[in-house]
Design a protein around this motif. Structure first.
Motif, PDB file in Angstrom:
ATOM      1  N   ILE A  96       5.229   7.538 -10.497  1.00  0.00           N
ATOM      2  CA  ILE A  96       3.844   7.854 -10.496  1.00  0.00           C
ATOM      3  C   ILE A  96       3.939   9.336  -9.719  1.00  0.00           C
ATOM      4  O   ILE A  96       3.336  10.426 -10.372  1.00  0.00           O
ATOM      5  CB  ILE A  96       2.875   7.010  -9.502  1.00  0.00           C
ATOM      6  CG1 ILE A  96       2.719   5.685 -10.157  1.00  0.00           C
ATOM      7  CG2 ILE A  96       1.637   7.697  -9.463  1.00  0.00           C
ATOM      8  CD1 ILE A  96       2.045   4.689  -9.167  1.00  0.00           C
ATOM      9  N   ALA A  97       4.661   9.676  -8.805  1.00  0.00           N
ATOM     10  CA  ALA A  97       4.688  11.104  -8.168  1.00  0.00           C
ATOM     11  C   ALA A  97       5.351  11.833  -9.097  1.00  0.00           C
ATOM     12  O   ALA A  97       5.039  13.112  -9.067  1.00  0.00           O
ATOM     13  CB  ALA A  97       5.471  10.846  -6.686  1.00  0.00           C
TER      14      ALA A  97
ATOM     15  N   GLY B  50       4.451   7.756 -15.105  1.00  0.00           N
ATOM     16  CA  GLY B  50       3.536   6.731 -14.978  1.00  0.00           C
ATOM     17  C   GLY B  50       2.221   6.982 -14.180  1.00  0.00           C
ATOM     18  O   GLY B  50       2.291   7.868 -13.681  1.00  0.00           O
ATOM     19  N   ASP B  51       1.480   6.125 -14.489  1.00  0.00           N
ATOM     20  CA  ASP B  51       0.160   6.117 -13.573  1.00  0.00           C
ATOM     21  C   ASP B  51       0.046   5.112 -12.669  1.00  0.00           C
ATOM     22  O   ASP B  51       0.961   4.231 -12.744  1.00  0.00           O
ATOM     23  CB  ASP B  51      -1.004   6.514 -14.448  1.00  0.00           C
ATOM     24  CG  ASP B  51      -1.463   5.282 -15.396  1.00  0.00           C
ATOM     25  OD1 ASP B  51      -0.766   4.223 -15.155  1.00  0.00           O
ATOM     26  OD2 ASP B  51      -1.940   5.538 -16.505  1.00  0.00           O
ATOM     27  N   VAL B  52      -1.186   4.917 -12.035  1.00  0.00           N
ATOM     28  CA  VAL B  52      -1.348   3.597 -11.035  1.00  0.00           C
ATOM     29  C   VAL B  52      -1.152   2.331 -11.793  1.00  0.00           C
ATOM     30  O   VAL B  52      -1.347   1.567 -11.094  1.00  0.00           O
ATOM     31  CB  VAL B  52      -2.555   3.920 -10.239  1.00  0.00           C
ATOM     32  CG1 VAL B  52      -2.537   5.423  -9.604  1.00  0.00           C
ATOM     33  CG2 VAL B  52      -3.786   3.995 -11.256  1.00  0.00           C
ATOM     34  N   SER B  53      -1.317   2.270 -13.038  1.00  0.00           N
ATOM     35  CA  SER B  53      -0.983   0.948 -13.784  1.00  0.00           C
ATOM     36  C   SER B  53       0.167   0.575 -13.655  1.00  0.00           C
ATOM     37  O   SER B  53       0.488  -0.752 -13.577  1.00  0.00           O
ATOM     38  CB  SER B  53      -1.239   1.148 -15.337  1.00  0.00           C
ATOM     39  OG  SER B  53      -0.333   2.144 -16.095  1.00  0.00           O
TER      40      SER B  53
ATOM     41  N   VAL C 159       0.833  -1.008  -0.098  1.00  0.00           N
ATOM     42  CA  VAL C 159       0.006   0.053  -0.145  1.00  0.00           C
ATOM     43  C   VAL C 159       1.023   1.107  -0.048  1.00  0.00           C
ATOM     44  O   VAL C 159       1.927   1.237   0.913  1.00  0.00           O
ATOM     45  CB  VAL C 159      -0.911  -0.050   1.268  1.00  0.00           C
ATOM     46  CG1 VAL C 159      -1.813   1.184   1.134  1.00  0.00           C
ATOM     47  CG2 VAL C 159      -1.630  -1.270   1.221  1.00  0.00           C
ATOM     48  N   SER C 160       0.440   2.081  -1.106  1.00  0.00           N
ATOM     49  CA  SER C 160       1.383   3.509  -1.037  1.00  0.00           C
ATOM     50  C   SER C 160       1.125   4.132   0.353  1.00  0.00           C
ATOM     51  O   SER C 160       0.035   4.202   0.819  1.00  0.00           O
ATOM     52  CB  SER C 160       0.806   4.227  -2.264  1.00  0.00           C
ATOM     53  OG  SER C 160       1.499   5.387  -2.047  1.00  0.00           O
ATOM     54  N   GLU C 161       2.184   4.856   0.730  1.00  0.00           N
ATOM     55  CA  GLU C 161       2.017   5.787   1.644  1.00  0.00           C
ATOM     56  C   GLU C 161       1.461   7.093   1.478  1.00  0.00           C
ATOM     57  O   GLU C 161       1.266   7.787   2.307  1.00  0.00           O
ATOM     58  CB  GLU C 161       3.489   6.027   2.285  1.00  0.00           C
ATOM     59  CG  GLU C 161       4.179   4.735   2.905  1.00  0.00           C
ATOM     60  CD  GLU C 161       5.565   5.052   3.563  1.00  0.00           C
ATOM     61  OE1 GLU C 161       6.039   6.328   3.528  1.00  0.00           O
ATOM     62  OE2 GLU C 161       6.121   4.097   3.972  1.00  0.00           O
ATOM     63  N   TYR C 162       1.244   7.172   0.223  1.00  0.00           N
ATOM     64  CA  TYR C 162       0.554   8.584  -0.289  1.00  0.00           C
ATOM     65  C   TYR C 162       0.002   8.389  -1.345  1.00  0.00           C
ATOM     66  O   TYR C 162       0.156   7.502  -2.015  1.00  0.00           O
ATOM     67  CB  TYR C 162       1.624   9.692  -0.326  1.00  0.00           C
ATOM     68  CG  TYR C 162       2.924   9.203  -1.281  1.00  0.00           C
ATOM     69  CD1 TYR C 162       2.544   9.554  -2.673  1.00  0.00           C
ATOM     70  CD2 TYR C 162       3.842   8.806  -0.805  1.00  0.00           C
ATOM     71  CE1 TYR C 162       3.521   9.152  -3.688  1.00  0.00           C
ATOM     72  CE2 TYR C 162       4.909   8.241  -1.740  1.00  0.00           C
ATOM     73  CZ  TYR C 162       4.933   8.689  -2.974  1.00  0.00           C
ATOM     74  OH  TYR C 162       5.675   8.415  -3.774  1.00  0.00           O
ATOM     75  N   GLU C 163      -0.887   9.230  -1.994  1.00  0.00           N
ATOM     76  CA  GLU C 163      -1.671   9.172  -3.034  1.00  0.00           C
ATOM     77  C   GLU C 163      -1.187   9.953  -4.219  1.00  0.00           C
ATOM     78  O   GLU C 163      -1.445  11.175  -4.246  1.00  0.00           O
ATOM     79  CB  GLU C 163      -3.258   9.331  -2.985  1.00  0.00           C
ATOM     80  CG  GLU C 163      -3.931   8.291  -1.731  1.00  0.00           C
ATOM     81  CD  GLU C 163      -4.006   7.216  -2.776  1.00  0.00           C
ATOM     82  OE1 GLU C 163      -3.934   6.867  -3.900  1.00  0.00           O
ATOM     83  OE2 GLU C 163      -3.790   6.056  -1.925  1.00  0.00           O
ATOM     84  N   PRO C 164      -0.284   9.567  -4.995  1.00  0.00           N
ATOM     85  CA  PRO C 164       0.224  10.578  -5.784  1.00  0.00           C
ATOM     86  C   PRO C 164      -0.697  10.712  -7.136  1.00  0.00           C
ATOM     87  O   PRO C 164      -1.702   9.954  -7.262  1.00  0.00           O
ATOM     88  CB  PRO C 164       1.480   9.747  -6.812  1.00  0.00           C
ATOM     89  CG  PRO C 164       0.877   8.197  -6.700  1.00  0.00           C
ATOM     90  CD  PRO C 164       0.078   8.219  -5.099  1.00  0.00           C
ATOM     91  N   GLU C 165      -0.668  12.014  -7.579  1.00  0.00           N
ATOM     92  CA  GLU C 165      -1.596  12.445  -8.485  1.00  0.00           C
ATOM     93  C   GLU C 165      -1.368  11.757  -9.826  1.00  0.00           C
ATOM     94  O   GLU C 165      -0.082  11.558 -10.131  1.00  0.00           O
ATOM     95  CB  GLU C 165      -1.183  14.060  -8.783  1.00  0.00           C
ATOM     96  CG  GLU C 165      -2.154  14.947  -9.440  1.00  0.00           C
ATOM     97  CD  GLU C 165      -2.062  16.262  -9.808  1.00  0.00           C
ATOM     98  OE1 GLU C 165      -0.990  16.674 -10.178  1.00  0.00           O
ATOM     99  OE2 GLU C 165      -2.803  17.093  -9.225  1.00  0.00           O
ATOM    100  N   LEU C 166      -2.581  11.620 -10.726  1.00  0.00           N
ATOM    101  CA  LEU C 166      -2.390  10.786 -11.974  1.00  0.00           C
ATOM    102  C   LEU C 166      -1.746  11.720 -12.824  1.00  0.00           C
ATOM    103  O   LEU C 166      -2.097  12.792 -13.023  1.00  0.00           O
ATOM    104  CB  LEU C 166      -3.953  10.280 -12.267  1.00  0.00           C
ATOM    105  CG  LEU C 166      -4.570   9.441 -11.456  1.00  0.00           C
ATOM    106  CD1 LEU C 166      -5.801   8.620 -11.808  1.00  0.00           C
ATOM    107  CD2 LEU C 166      -3.716   8.093 -10.949  1.00  0.00           C
TER     108      LEU C 166
END
Length: 664
Positions: free
Chosen positions: A402-403, A407-410, A3-10
């Motif tokens: 991602i950050a 790339g994105d969450v894929s 699980v990522s520690e943060y939610e990076p922007e797409l």
């Protein structure tokens, strides 16, 4: 790592903000006082200017028929590629040059202090329009009626926009940071086109270069838009090697491996000195299981002296993956090659060049994931510990990409896939549920993105389906039959509708066959329900009795095990002739794997024992009886004639082959 520690922007969100910034203010409607004003670039055909970074002039480029979507811009009645010198002289007066027959005519018109018209022979090549004072980017885009078009942005090494082109109109806006020359900045607004000012407009005929530039700058998973741009570029210039190369990348990413290989081969033929093009060709050859050729092309990159460091790192990683598809001896070289690729890529990961950083991160992610998989299936001490570390590092690289908008969450799907591929080989295998949950969350995010590409969605769903499939296998091994069946059925519902679109890949049908076998195996082993198992095996046989090369998901050991296991259930269900045929095919397959160095000799013990027991019960010749080997060899030759392409499909880096003879 789960699980990522943060939610990076797409990555797509920044593109949405850019589009919003280009929408003109309602108080500033498009101007009509300058009809036909349109952009192109400074310089002449013989001497392009240094700031002409986004236009690729092609001698071989051909005009395309104007359409509402593809309409060359006109400035004050002059259209590049159409208007002649005589027509310009008839419409415009007051040229600054004494010789009206030169390569350039310069005018001053109204609020435009300098208008430079460049000619190619007697046809207008481009128009450069200098503004009296810089105008806001968004305002200029609105005035020129370009708001609805997707831009192609050329940036400097710091990410600041130098120019923005609108390929369908042949217009380019030359830019600078608002109020000053472009400078490096950490401020997001400084790298947004709307935060810059336009000081010059350049208009040209429609050319392939801006379409290629726009495809390069699009998000990696914008497959449909990138394909459209690159196909347009190739219509304008069929021998544009860069467009061929980039389109090959898109096709390979979307599983159109045959078309990808053809495009890559053309790019290499046109630019044989370009190592990046050659490496892409090698990747296509690998996906088509043409391993000897893939090794040859990759070796040419590594043994040459012209490859950039990032391309060399990619070639090392690719050779490591090819080694993993070789004989048992050759497979031992895979991990050291992965480590060499990581060492080189790590030295490039902090490069000031965005392209180099991105390429290095791609290599690091791939190498860490594949190393984890190799450790999991190899004879390594403390495998559980080290597999976890390699996956955790790969996950960190993915989150960094991602950050950074690389790339994105894929990317999380790729990590989850490898985590299950590696973790499923451990003893005991890992719990797949956290990885499945993360994969489902990633796919949900992709589906929820307004700019999500349909081809990208299909790719994400295929990856999710393979994750379900691996989870089903793992839960089977963990003895959790209910979850194994549930994941298997979810994989079936996800993968089966998408398989036709991946028909180019030689192991797609095998993957479906393995899935159907896996669901049946749960019924056979955990529920002792051989009748239900055989219903799933009936579906599996269609695919598992076909020849398949050795790939990341297909190997002769597992292939043989599936056939022999199905034979047991068919035997228990009373279908003894079918059971014998499947077991015999499994023996042929494992013998082929042993002879090619892919499997140890003892791998044939159980399959041959089962076959001999069935032979005795059916009154057939046992494998150990005189003439049995000859009989099997004759059947193998006959099967080979049924599948004339199997030999080519099954070649690997050191000639290992899988069960080509597995077809009945």
């Amino acid at each position: 790592a789960n699980v990522s520690e943060y939610e990076p922007e797409l990555a797509e969100q920044s593109a949405e903000r850019l589009q919003e910034a280009l929408v003109p203010d309602l108080a500033d409607p498009p101007a009509t006082s300058q009809p036909g004003a349109s952009p192109v670039v400074r310089g002449t055909p013989d001497k392009p200017a240094a700031d002409d970074v986004c236009i690729e002039e092609e001698v071989t480029a051909t005009d395309i028929v104007p359409t509402p979507e593809m309409q060359p811009a006109t400035f004050n009645g002059v259209t590049p590629g159409v208007t002649t010198r005589a027509e310009v002289l008839a419409k415009w007066t007051g040229a600054q040059e004494a010789d009206a027959k030169g390569p350039t005519l310069t005018y001053s018109l109204g609020s435009f202090p300098t208008i430079e018209i460049n000619f190619n022979g007697e046809i207008v090549q481009s128009i450069r329009v200098e503004l009296a004072k810089p105008d806001g980017f968004a305002s200029m885009v609105a005035k020129l009626g370009l708001v609805e078009l997707r831009p192609a942005v050329a940036k400097d090494d710091f990410g600041n926009p130098l120019s923005t082109s609108f390929p369908e109109r042949g217009v380019t806006l030359m830019q600078q940071a608002a109020g000053a020359a472009a400078v490096a900045s950490d401020d997001a607004l400084a790298t947004d086109g709307a935060a810059t000012e336009v000081y010059e407009i350049v208009v040209r005929r429609i050319l392939p270069g801006p379409f290629v530039l726009r495809a390069e700058g699009a998000p990696m998973n914008s497959f449909t838009e990138r394909t459209a741009d690159l196909q347009t570029a190739l219509k304008l210039s069929p021998k544009n090697a860069k467009a061929l190369h980039l389109l090959s990348e898109v096709k390979l990413a979307t599983s159109k491996a045959i078309a990808a290989e053809q495009l890559a081969a053309q790019a290499v033929k046109l630019s044989p000195e370009d190592d990046a093009y050659r490496l892409q060709w090698a990747k296509c050859l690998k996906q088509l299981a043409r391993y000897d050729e893939a090794v040859e092309q990759t070796r040419m990159v590594l043994e040459g002296s012209t490859a950039t460091l990032e391309v060399r790192a990619g070639a090392l990683e690719h050779m490591a993956q090819l080694a993993a598809l070789g004989s048992k001896d050759v497979q031992q070289r895979s991990v050291p090659l992965h480590n060499k690729a990581i060492e080189l890529a790590d030295s490039l990961a902090a490069s000031g060049d965005p392209g180099t950083r991105f390429a290095a991160h791609q290599v690091l992610l791939e190498a860490h994931l594949r190393t984890a998989e190799r450790i999991a299936i190899g004879d390594w001490a403390e495998k559980d510990k080290f597999v976890g570390q390699w996956i955790a590092r790969a996950s960190a690289v993915a989150e960094q990409m991602i950050a950074a908008g690389e790339g994105d969450v894929s990317l999380r799907l790729a990590v989850a896939d490898s985590a299950l591929a590696a973790g499923g080989r451990l003893h005991p295998p890992i719990d797949p549920k956290p990885w499945v949950a993360e994969a489902e969350q990633a796919v949900k995010a992709i589906e929820g993105t307004l700019s999500s590409d349909p081809l990208a969605r299909d790719l994400a769903h295929w990856q999710l389906g393979m994750i379900y499939f691996q989870a089903a296998e793992i839960q089977h091994r963990r003895g959790e039959s209910a979850l194994a069946i549930r994941y298997g059925e979810m994989a079936d519902a996800t993968l089966t509708p998408l398989a036709e679109g991946r028909a180019d890949l030689p192991d797609t049908r095998y993957a479906l066959g393995r899935l159907y076998f896996q669901i049946g195996a749960v019924h056979a082993v955990h529920k002792q329900d051989h009748q239900m198992a055989c219903q799933w095996y009936d579906r599996a046989c269609e695919y598992l009795l076909e020849p398949v090369p050795f790939t990341r998901i297909a190997n002769p050991g597992q292939h043989c095990d599936a056939l022999v296991s199905m034979g047991v259930s068919y035997w228990e269900a009373g279908q003894r002739d079918r059971a014998y045929e499947l077991t015999e095919t499994g023996v042929l397959l494992v013998d082929r794997g042993v002879s090619e160095g892919l499997l140890a000799a003892e791998a044939a013990t159980v399959p041959r024992g089962n076959l001999n027991a069935m032979a005795r019960a059916l009154g057939k010749v046992e494998m150990t009886a005189p003439g049995a080997q000859t009989q099997m060899a004759q059947r193998q030759r006959m099967n080979s004639r049924r599948a004339p392409n199997a030999q080519q499909q099954s070649r690997t880096a050191t000639r290992p082959r899988t069960g080509d003879s597995g077809r009945r």
